[in-house]
Design a protein around this motif. Structure first.
Motif, short mmCIF file in Angstrom:
data_model
loop_
_atom_site.label_atom_id
_atom_site.label_comp_id
_atom_site.label_asym_id
_atom_site.label_seq_id
_atom_site.Cartn_x
_atom_site.Cartn_y
_atom_site.Cartn_z
N PRO A 146 -5.30 5.81 1.49
CA PRO A 146 -6.13 6.96 1.84
C PRO A 146 -7.53 6.81 1.26
O PRO A 146 -7.69 6.34 0.12
CB PRO A 146 -5.38 8.14 1.20
N GLU A 147 -8.54 7.20 2.02
CA GLU A 147 -9.92 6.87 1.68
C GLU A 147 -10.35 7.37 0.30
O GLU A 147 -10.90 6.61 -0.51
CB GLU A 147 -10.87 7.43 2.74
N GLU A 148 -10.12 8.64 0.00
CA GLU A 148 -10.54 9.18 -1.30
C GLU A 148 -9.81 8.48 -2.44
O GLU A 148 -10.41 8.19 -3.49
CB GLU A 148 -10.28 10.69 -1.34
N ALA A 190 0.83 -1.21 0.00
CA ALA A 190 0.00 0.00 0.00
C ALA A 190 0.87 1.26 0.00
O ALA A 190 0.54 2.25 -0.68
CB ALA A 190 -0.93 -0.01 1.21
N ASN A 191 1.96 1.24 0.74
CA ASN A 191 2.86 2.39 0.80
C ASN A 191 3.47 2.69 -0.56
O ASN A 191 3.71 3.85 -0.91
CB ASN A 191 3.97 2.13 1.83
N PRO A 202 -4.11 6.13 -9.90
CA PRO A 202 -5.21 5.25 -9.48
C PRO A 202 -5.52 4.15 -10.48
O PRO A 202 -5.85 3.03 -10.09
CB PRO A 202 -6.39 6.22 -9.33
N GLN A 203 -5.38 4.44 -11.78
CA GLN A 203 -5.67 3.42 -12.79
C GLN A 203 -4.66 2.28 -12.71
O GLN A 203 -5.01 1.11 -12.87
CB GLN A 203 -5.66 4.03 -14.20
N SER A 232 -0.63 -2.09 12.64
CA SER A 232 -0.15 -2.14 11.25
C SER A 232 -0.79 -1.07 10.39
O SER A 232 -0.21 -0.62 9.40
CB SER A 232 -0.41 -3.54 10.65
N ASN A 233 -2.00 -0.65 10.76
CA ASN A 233 -2.69 0.41 10.02
C ASN A 233 -2.33 1.80 10.55
O ASN A 233 -2.87 2.80 10.08
CB ASN A 233 -4.21 0.22 10.12
#
Length: 346
Positions: free
Chosen positions: A162-164, A131-132, A139-140, A329-330
């Motif tokens: 990140p949520e958005e 994720a990092n 995004p694609q 971890s989050n």
């Protein structure tokens, strides 16, 4: 092609239209037992089955068709003078003898790490590390990556992003059609060169940390038995593992915000079982970080429970510990083995 060879052979008979697997079947018949044995050994089960079925249903093939097919095959080899062995030439050659979908499967396997194996390896990367890396990509691109790895891993990575950004990725995954081959290959190459290569060069994880996690998963009796034996062989290693292990009692070292986050996510029924085998100090700490009403209800649940097997207590405590580890971890809480590590010195 056999049909093209027949067209120039002077035959007055119409050329029979042969599929790729039928042409392969004719070649195998022509090679016979002695020369075809090595070829058969190189085929996998699916290829043997497809080729055998074609040979069984081939029927009578006239000599001109056989000769034309073999002449065409040999002429293609001799015309080149020399051979260039690469993925493209191999794919072209296979296409003459095997069905298109089977050729695609074979070539995907041949291409190795840039194909299926690459995504299997990526699915085993720690989700926080992946994720990092992905949060800095388009995004694609992230949508393509997450659509190719295991769904469990994709879910964990999405939850960390990140949520958005994550919602944008989800929308793109929903709208995604089949990814063009050249785009997929570029993404695979980038991941292999920039991410996987860097990951493999990273410092190897401390073996004591890894073993501490394994010991954390033991029940209490097994943990004690292994640590006792290990202490006899290497007291230094046993002490190091004890220091690194995060146990249920270590929850008492969390700050109020940290333990309250754990209690919000912990299953209530498991919390009651976990406290059944906890010390009075741990009970007081946990209940002291709950509302008076919630603490009383939990205390009533513990008292009403009656005798509980030690194995069930260990399992419940491990579930609560894992909740804490997931939150850590989050980045939602901070876990330390010693409160002193976080104290400031002036």
């Amino acid at each position: 092609m056999a049909a093209q060879a027949l067209a120039t052979s002077g035959s007055t008979q119409p050329a029979r239209k042969l599929s790729g697997v039928e042409r392969a079947a004719i070649v195998m018949f022509a090679l016979g037992d002695e020369h075809g044995a090595q070829v058969w050994e190189e085929l996998d089960d699916d290829e043997v089955r497809d080729l055998s079925a074609a040979m069984s249903n081939l029927g009578a093939i006239d000599a001109i068709t056989v000769e034309g097919l073999l002449v065409d095959f040999v002429s293609k080899l001799s015309a080149a003078g020399s051979l260039v062995g690469n993925a493209e030439s191999t794919e072209r050659l296979l296409s003459q003898f095997l069905p298109r979908d089977r050729v695609g499967q074979i070539m995907e396997e041949i291409r190795g790490p840039a194909g299926r194996n690459m995504w299997e390896k990526l699915s085993n990367v720690q989700e926080t590390v992946l994720a990092n890396y992905l949060k800095n990509e388009y995004p694609q691109t992230v949508a393509v990556v997450l659509s190719r790895i295991r769904v469990e891993q994709a879910a964990r990575v999405l939850a960390i992003l990140p949520e958005e950004f994550a919602v944008d990725v989800v929308r793109r995954m929903l709208a995604m059609d089949s990814v063009q081959k050249d785009i997929l290959e570029r993404i695979e190459k980038t991941l292999r060169v920039e991410f996987m290569a860097g990951l493999s060069q990273a410092t190897r994880r401390d073996s004591h940390e890894q073993m501490a996690e394994i010991f954390n998963s033991f029940d209490r009796q097994t943990e004690t038995r292994f640590l006792t034996k290990l202490e006899e062989a290497s007291k230094e290693s046993a002490d190091r593992i004890r220091q690194l292990m995060f146990t249920f009692d270590d929850l008492g070292k969390l700050d109020s915000a940290g333990i309250q986050s754990v209690l919000r996510d912990a299953p209530r029924e498991k919390l009651a079982v976990a406290l059944k085998g906890a010390s009075q100090t741990m009970r007081a700490f946990i209940m002291g970080n709950m509302s008076s009403r919630a603490a009383k209800m939990l205390a009533d649940d513990v008292e009403a429970m009656g005798p509980v097997r030690l194995r069930d207590v260990d399992e419940a405590q491990m579930i609560i510990v894992n909740v804490a580890k997931d939150l850590a971890s989050n980045g939602q809480i901070t876990i330390t083995k010693n409160k002193g590590e976080e104290e400031l010195v002036y």
